[in-house]
Design a protein around this motif. Structure first.
Motif: not given
Length: 689
Positions: A552-556, A525-528, A549, A532
């Motif tokens: 970067q997408k789907k960094n977690c 998942r991406t942390y915006r 991030s 999340i």
């Protein structure tokens, strides 16, 4: 982890050493004092909160490089040599294309690696930045004697598998032909029976021949199997004699040889030894022949139990539960179980695995007479080909978390799961048959089911407690026909093995939480900035804000519990540990214990009413309001609808069902004459008295 002779451990604040084992007891002595040897219950010691093996370090996640390599090894090592080499060959073919995609995304290290490893795909004086992807695929296909379509297909399968399960893209390149070969429309099955004992099914094979050949091949193969000297040339001649008599085209020697080669070699071996005396021997062969010790092979399967259960609060009927059971093939002891109304799924398999590897604590929880002594991580887990068993989630739990080999039964051959199937039969006939609400397994008539419903008195928790008592105090201590005479009960078989091997490996209590988190489903998942977002719930914490991030997408990598959406677990790439992250919208304390199913029902209800849009997250007041509305709907439905009751409970409701009001018949209107006659009759009756 396991205790061995001469091991040292702390118990109740005192250091002890292991002197000897005498299952279920252990002989120990204190390091200080007179070193007098004392006898204690082994399971009592290792389940005590103060117990700790000296120099034991809690299990951590592996470093990333080691973890990736381990995952790839776990997959490759389970494949037969031929299929493994074919998968690696396909992987090597698409490797330059995958590296090219990385360098196109801006990875300079990938550019250096490509020039160093795959210079052969560049023309003289051709610059890497001028190379197009399609050109590279054409050159790769030409060099490896494949068409571009095939290379594109390899690439597509790899990426699809990689999306489903990170670092397992190679799994998509493994040939599935051996699994689905008999699903072809031009293939027919041939069931081979023992010619002298028709009730014994020896094997089932599949051939790609017209249906007219099947009875002829079956007849000759059944004779061929029991012969002491088996010559394929003679078998070919006999089959062709029958073919000629039926005006069929004769078969070649190569064709007959390939058909014979499909018969399980174990069948020939057992017949040569004269071991075929009972039908069940072949049912056991696929797993039983490989089980050489406790926890070596565990069979897992599901079954719908033929007993009707009721809701503890209202007494209304809930239907029949599903039991997922894990059985140790060597000892026949029950390793783990899950009993619920949930249909077979990865989530049920997860709960069964956790129950199997951890201490059961049956004495504490249910007051059993004996301890449930089967626990620990097995070497092999054996399953059928159900979609719930073959999901990437289940494979990941078994292969990546437990580091256990996963095997499957041959397709369309349920007899290969004979050991666990017979255990299900034992539970039905020796245990369930004595309980109210039970029906005969193969009796599905309305009257039988109605009688079972009328007799139903047990709840799910009641049945679980009784089942644990039966397994621990009765089944594990009963004679078993499949065990050797000298140790013919599951517990005796376990103790005999422990005399030779020592104690079973076990997971310390403090490490159980590690496995409980590791076995949860995972996603990238991406942390915006706002956290999340998972299934319209937002998660964030001050500790994890460093993972925000912008690009970067789907960094977690996260793990989540479908039965409690109030928190997720986020993997810290530096420490390799999971951090608990609470929900912030809705707040964690207001949705604690709320399942995904329930939350999904709430949102659907609010969207239908126009209270929120599909993208909005409901507040706590709307959630409570929707809960009330859904509960009212279910309470209206569950009076006569058994599936609705089960759905309600799976979403976390407590039922409050009112019995339907009985209609009161209108009183009959009595005429004046009838009233007078009645009065006279009453007076006459009084005079007589």
């Amino acid at each position: 982890m396991r205790l061995k002779i001469n091991d040292s451990f702390m118990w109740c604040g005192v250091k002890y050493h292991v002197h000897d084992f005498e299952p279920p007891y252990i002989y120990i002595y204190r390091e200080d004092g007179d070193r007098r040897i004392t006898k204690s219950k082994y399971l009592t010691i290792i389940t005590d909160p103060t117990f700790e093996i000296m120099n034991h370090k809690r299990k951590k996640l592996l470093p990333e490089e080691e973890q990736l390599d381990s995952k790839k090894r776990a997959l490759i090592d389970t494949l037969p040599t031929e299929r493994r080499n074919l998968a690696l060959e396909k992987m090597n073919i698409i490797a330059p294309i995958l590296l090219y995609e990385e360098l196109v995304s801006g990875d300079m290290y990938a550019a250096y690696s490509f020039v160093e490893k795959y210079q052969e795909y560049l023309r003289p004086k051709e610059q890497l930045e001028n190379l197009k992807k399609n050109q590279l695929i054409e050159r790769v296909a030409k060099k490896n004697n494949y068409s571009t379509r095939q290379v594109f297909r390899f690439l597509s399968k790899y990426k699809k598998s990689e999306i489903e399960r990170t670092n397992h893209g190679i799994e998509g390149l493994v040939s599935k032909a051996h699994l689905n070969a008999h699903n072809r429309t031009d293939e027919v099955s041939i069931t081979l029976n023992h010619p002298k004992k028709i009730e014994i099914i020896l094997d089932t094979i599949y051939v790609r021949l017209p249906i007219e050949y099947v009875p002829l091949i079956k007849e000759e193969l059944e004779k061929f199997i029991v012969k002491k000297k088996r010559k394929v040339s003679l078998l070919t001649e006999n089959i062709n004699i029958l073919c000629t008599s039926r005006n069929l085209k004769p078969l070649s020697y190569d064709t007959v040889y390939k058909i014979v080669d499909r018969i399980d070699k174990y069948v020939f071996e057992r017949i040569s030894k004269g071991d075929i005396v009972e039908p069940q021997f072949l049912k056991e062969k696929a797993s039983n022949q490989f089980a050489f010790a406790p926890l070596h092979v565990i069979e897992i399967d599901h079954v719908r139990l033929p007993i009707t259960l009721i809701d503890p609060n209202t007494g209304v009927e809930l239907g029949e539960p599903t039991l997922t059971l894990g059985l140790c093939v060597f000892t026949r002891m029950v390793w783990g179980l899950d009993l619920s109304f949930e249909d077979p799924s990865g989530n049920k398999v997860m709960r069964t695995l956790l129950n199997g590897i951890c201490f059961k604590r049956a004495k504490e929880q249910y007051g059993t007479i004996n301890d449930w002594e089967m626990h620990g991580v097995p070497s092999v887990i054996y399953m059928d080909n159900g979609s719930d068993f073959k999901s990437n989630y289940v494979k990941s739990m078994i292969e990546d978390v437990l580091r256990t080999e996963l095997r499957y039964r041959p397709i369309a051959t349920p007899r290969y799961g004979g050991i666990i199937e017979r255990n299900f039969g034992t539970i039905n006939t020796k245990f369930l048959e004595n309980l109210l609400g039970y029906r005969e397994k193969f009796s599905s008539g309305r009257e039988v089911k109605k009688e079972a419903r009328l007799e139903a008195i047990l709840t799910l928790d009641d049945l679980r407690e009784l089942l644990v008592h039966y397994i621990t105090d009765v089944y594990h201590h009963s004679e078993h026909a499949g065990l050797p005479l000298e140790c013919n009960t599951p517990v005796a078989r376990l103790y005999t093995a422990m005399d030779v091997m020592g104690s079973l490996p076990f997971i310390p209590e403090e490490d159980e939480i590690y496995y409980k988190i590791q076995m949860l489903p995972s996603e990238m998942r991406t942390y915006r900035k706002d956290g999340i977002r998972v299934e319209n719930v937002k998660y964030a914490s001050q500790e994890t804000s460093r993972f925000i991030s912008k690009s970067q997408k789907k960094n977690c990598k996260i793990k989540f519990n479908v039965e409690d959406i109030s928190k997720i677990y986020l993997l810290d790439p530096d420490s390799k540990e999971y951090i608990e992250v609470p929900s912030i919208s809705p707040p964690a304390d207001e949705i604690e214990g709320l399942s995904r199913k329930m939350y999904s029902s709430i949102r659907k209800n609010l969207i239908e009413q126009g209270q929120i849009t599909k993208q909005q997250i409901p507040g706590s007041s709307l959630i409570n309001k929707s809960k009330l509305l859904i509960r009212e709907k279910y309470n209206h439905m569950v009076t006569t609808n058994t599936p609705a009751r089960r759905r309600a409970l799976s979403r976390g409701f407590e039922l409050s069902v009112k019995e339907p009001e009985k209609k009161v018949k209108a009183e009959k209107v009595i005429s004046t004459v009838e009233q007078l006659v009645a009065k006279l009759n009453a007076e006459k009756k009084n005079e007589l008295l």
